[in-house]
Motif scaffolding. Structure first.
Motif, PDB file in Angstrom:
ATOM      1  N   UNK A 146      45.953  46.450  48.566  1.00  0.00           N
ATOM      2  CA  UNK A 146      46.185  45.301  49.443  1.00  0.00           C
ATOM      3  C   UNK A 146      46.170  43.999  48.650  1.00  0.00           C
ATOM      4  N   UNK A 147      45.305  43.942  47.641  1.00  0.00           N
ATOM      5  CA  UNK A 147      45.259  42.737  46.810  1.00  0.00           C
ATOM      6  C   UNK A 147      46.571  42.570  46.045  1.00  0.00           C
ATOM      7  N   UNK A 148      47.136  43.674  45.579  1.00  0.00           N
ATOM      8  CA  UNK A 148      48.396  43.610  44.842  1.00  0.00           C
ATOM      9  C   UNK A 148      49.548  43.157  45.710  1.00  0.00           C
ATOM     10  N   UNK A 149      49.643  43.684  46.949  1.00  0.00           N
ATOM     11  CA  UNK A 149      50.743  43.281  47.840  1.00  0.00           C
ATOM     12  C   UNK A 149      50.605  41.830  48.261  1.00  0.00           C
ATOM     13  N   UNK A 150      49.370  41.372  48.451  1.00  0.00           N
ATOM     14  CA  UNK A 150      49.152  39.965  48.809  1.00  0.00           C
ATOM     15  C   UNK A 150      49.486  39.049  47.634  1.00  0.00           C
ATOM     16  N   UNK A 151      49.079  39.452  46.432  1.00  0.00           N
ATOM     17  CA  UNK A 151      49.371  38.654  45.243  1.00  0.00           C
ATOM     18  C   UNK A 151      50.868  38.552  44.999  1.00  0.00           C
ATOM     19  N   UNK A 152      51.617  39.621  45.348  1.00  0.00           N
ATOM     20  CA  UNK A 152      53.074  39.590  45.169  1.00  0.00           C
ATOM     21  C   UNK A 152      53.706  38.505  46.030  1.00  0.00           C
ATOM     22  N   UNK A 153      53.220  38.362  47.260  1.00  0.00           N
ATOM     23  CA  UNK A 153      53.739  37.320  48.146  1.00  0.00           C
ATOM     24  C   UNK A 153      53.281  35.943  47.679  1.00  0.00           C
ATOM     25  N   UNK A 154      52.026  35.849  47.226  1.00  0.00           N
ATOM     26  CA  UNK A 154      51.493  34.571  46.734  1.00  0.00           C
ATOM     27  C   UNK A 154      52.241  34.076  45.503  1.00  0.00           C
ATOM     28  N   UNK A 155      52.885  34.981  44.789  1.00  0.00           N
ATOM     29  CA  UNK A 155      53.563  34.600  43.557  1.00  0.00           C
ATOM     30  C   UNK A 155      54.828  33.794  43.767  1.00  0.00           C
ATOM     31  N   UNK A 156      55.353  33.789  44.969  1.00  0.00           N
ATOM     32  CA  UNK A 156      56.580  33.028  45.232  1.00  0.00           C
ATOM     33  C   UNK A 156      56.244  31.573  45.570  1.00  0.00           C
ATOM     34  N   UNK A 157      57.146  30.648  45.266  1.00  0.00           N
ATOM     35  CA  UNK A 157      56.841  29.233  45.511  1.00  0.00           C
ATOM     36  C   UNK A 157      56.696  28.911  46.988  1.00  0.00           C
TER      37      UNK A 157
END
Length: 453
Positions: A123-134
């Motif tokens: 879950x942390x990885x999927x959330x971080x993937x979204x957070x990575x976009x501007x």
């Protein structure tokens, strides 16, 4: 969103506040029991932050999660401050990655970091993937929870895959089709899958060309495309056409609603409220309006300076001052109409910055036509009650002001879009200030010429 009727909502909110004051929590729990999530949300939006946290704690677990997801990020952030760490961690873990990111943007960095650390690795990885976009991109608002099938799969295998992911996916009604490298090659609906022969059909025989958008695209533009195409979900890809997420229609409509609220607030000369009106503190409402009022007050000094320059002209014919409110009001209204129309056209992609020449010409003709009608009426009335020469001044001024105001009103949103600014910011408040000053200059110049002052 489904909601209770106005009278029921007021009654429920009033009874909730009374029960809270009396500490009658059992009675309050019984009152909330028959309500559905949208109805509970409507009540919570009218309570203070402290009372909201108390009421929320009384909700059943499943309903509490659904209610939390339905609240806006600003209210979610306030609720987090009123709940215990354990409660917050459980709710946070059950949110979708896109909803988590919206909440994290509202929280202090220390709280956000603690919540992220409490998630499982996946879950942390999927959330971080979204957070990575501007911020402001559709990648920040998409959900990475989707069910994709491969083009060479049989329908039976594809259906089994959809069933296995039905609890985790954001939606199963739109099924992306990918190749072995995870590139998006097609799309199909769940109906297509269920209608096909399970053992004799393959996915690549049923799929159709997909509609997709780059993850770096503007969120509002992507949401507008989803709505215009009437899609249940719009697929999101990266620069290499790899499927990275999905934008569902409910999220698209929420983005458009937020954008519309922001535009309407700025057109009216204030900053948008980031939470429902009744749950917004008065000091926040004051802050949202004060800066714009100060800016406009400073801009209005231009009008005062114009009046000072033409003070001698006014003193020679005092009747000219009678028509000042009429002229500047008409000019401001004409400019605001044009700006609002073009701002809306820009939002709908009916107009683009490439129409920089066409729009001012159309608005100039529109303003001239309006000016002819209003100028004729102004001439007749001024000539009847004062003098034909005064009527000529009023008529010519209305013609000139309407033409100028409509042209400028149509041009400013386009200029804002060209420099990547918000068109709404350049609209009504600034146009009104500009037209007031220039309109008075035109008025007094025409008066001096016609009346030989």
């Amino acid at each position: 969103m489904v909601s209770v009727g106005d009278s029921d909502l007021e009654a429920t909110t009033r009874l909730s506040k009374r029960a809270l004051r009396a500490q009658a929590l059992i009675e309050l729990t019984e009152m909330l029991a028959p309500l559905r999530a949208p109805q509970v949300i409507a009540v919570l939006e009218r309570l203070s932050e402290r009372d909201r946290a108390v009421v929320y704690r009384l909700l059943p677990k499943d309903l509490a999660v659904e209610v939390f997801e339905g609240l806006g990020p600003a209210l979610q952030s306030g609720l987090v401050r009123g709940l215990g760490d354990e409660d917050v961690a459980q709710i946070f873990a059950r949110l979708g990655p896109d909803d988590r990111v919206s909440l994290l943007d509202e929280l202090p960095a220390t709280v956000a970091t603690r919540l992220l650390q409490g998630l499982s690795q996946g879950e942390r990885g999927s959330t971080a993937a979204v957070l990575g976009y501007p911020a402001g991109s559709i990648g920040r608002r998409m959900s990475p929870r989707y069910v994709a099938v491969h083009a060479e799969m049989s329908v039976a295998v594809a259906l089994d895959r959809v069933r296995s992911r039905i609890e985790d996916a954001e939606t199963v009604y739109t099924v992306p089709v990918i190749d072995d490298d995870r590139r998006l090659v097609g799309v199909m609906s769940l109906r297509d899958l269920m209608r096909a022969e399970p053992d004799h059909a393959r996915v690549d025989q049923l799929m159709r060309p997909p509609y997709s958008v780059l993850a770096s695209s503007d969120a509002e533009a992507a949401a507008r495309r989803c709505a215009d195409l009437k899609l249940l979900a719009l697929l999101v890809v990266d620069e290499e056409e790899l499927l990275v997420g999905i934008l569902t229609v409910d999220d698209a409509l929420r983005i458009l609603e937020d954008a519309e609220s922001e535009d309407q607030a700025r057109i009216a000369g204030s900053e948008p409220l980031r939470r429902p009106y009744l749950s917004t503190p008065v000091h926040a409402i004051v802050r949202s309006r004060l800066v714009w009022l100060l800016v406009l007050a400073i801009g209005a000094t231009l009008t005062v300076q114009v009046l000072e320059v033409f003070e001698a002209t006014i003193s020679q014919m005092v009747v000219l001052s009678v028509f000042i409110p009429l002229l500047i009001g008409t000019g401001g209204n004409t400019g605001n109409q044009a700006a609002t129309t073009i701002t809306r056209a820009l939002a709908l992609d009916d107009v683009t910055p490439r129409d920089f020449r066409r729009v001012p010409v159309r608005e100039a003709w529109t303003g001239m036509s309006l000016g002819l009608v209003l100028g004729t009426a102004g001439f007749a009335l001024a000539a009847l009650f004062y003098d034909p020469s005064v009527g000529a001044v009023i008529g010519l001024t209305l013609l000139a002001i309407c033409t100028l105001a409509a042209t400028v009103g149509g041009l400013m949103p386009l200029a804002a879009k060209t420099v990547c600014a918000d068109p709404a910011v350049f609209s009504n408040p600034f146009i009104t200030t500009f037209v007031d000053a220039t309109g008075l200059i035109i008025y007094f110049l025409i008066a001096k010429a016609v009346l030989s002052l």
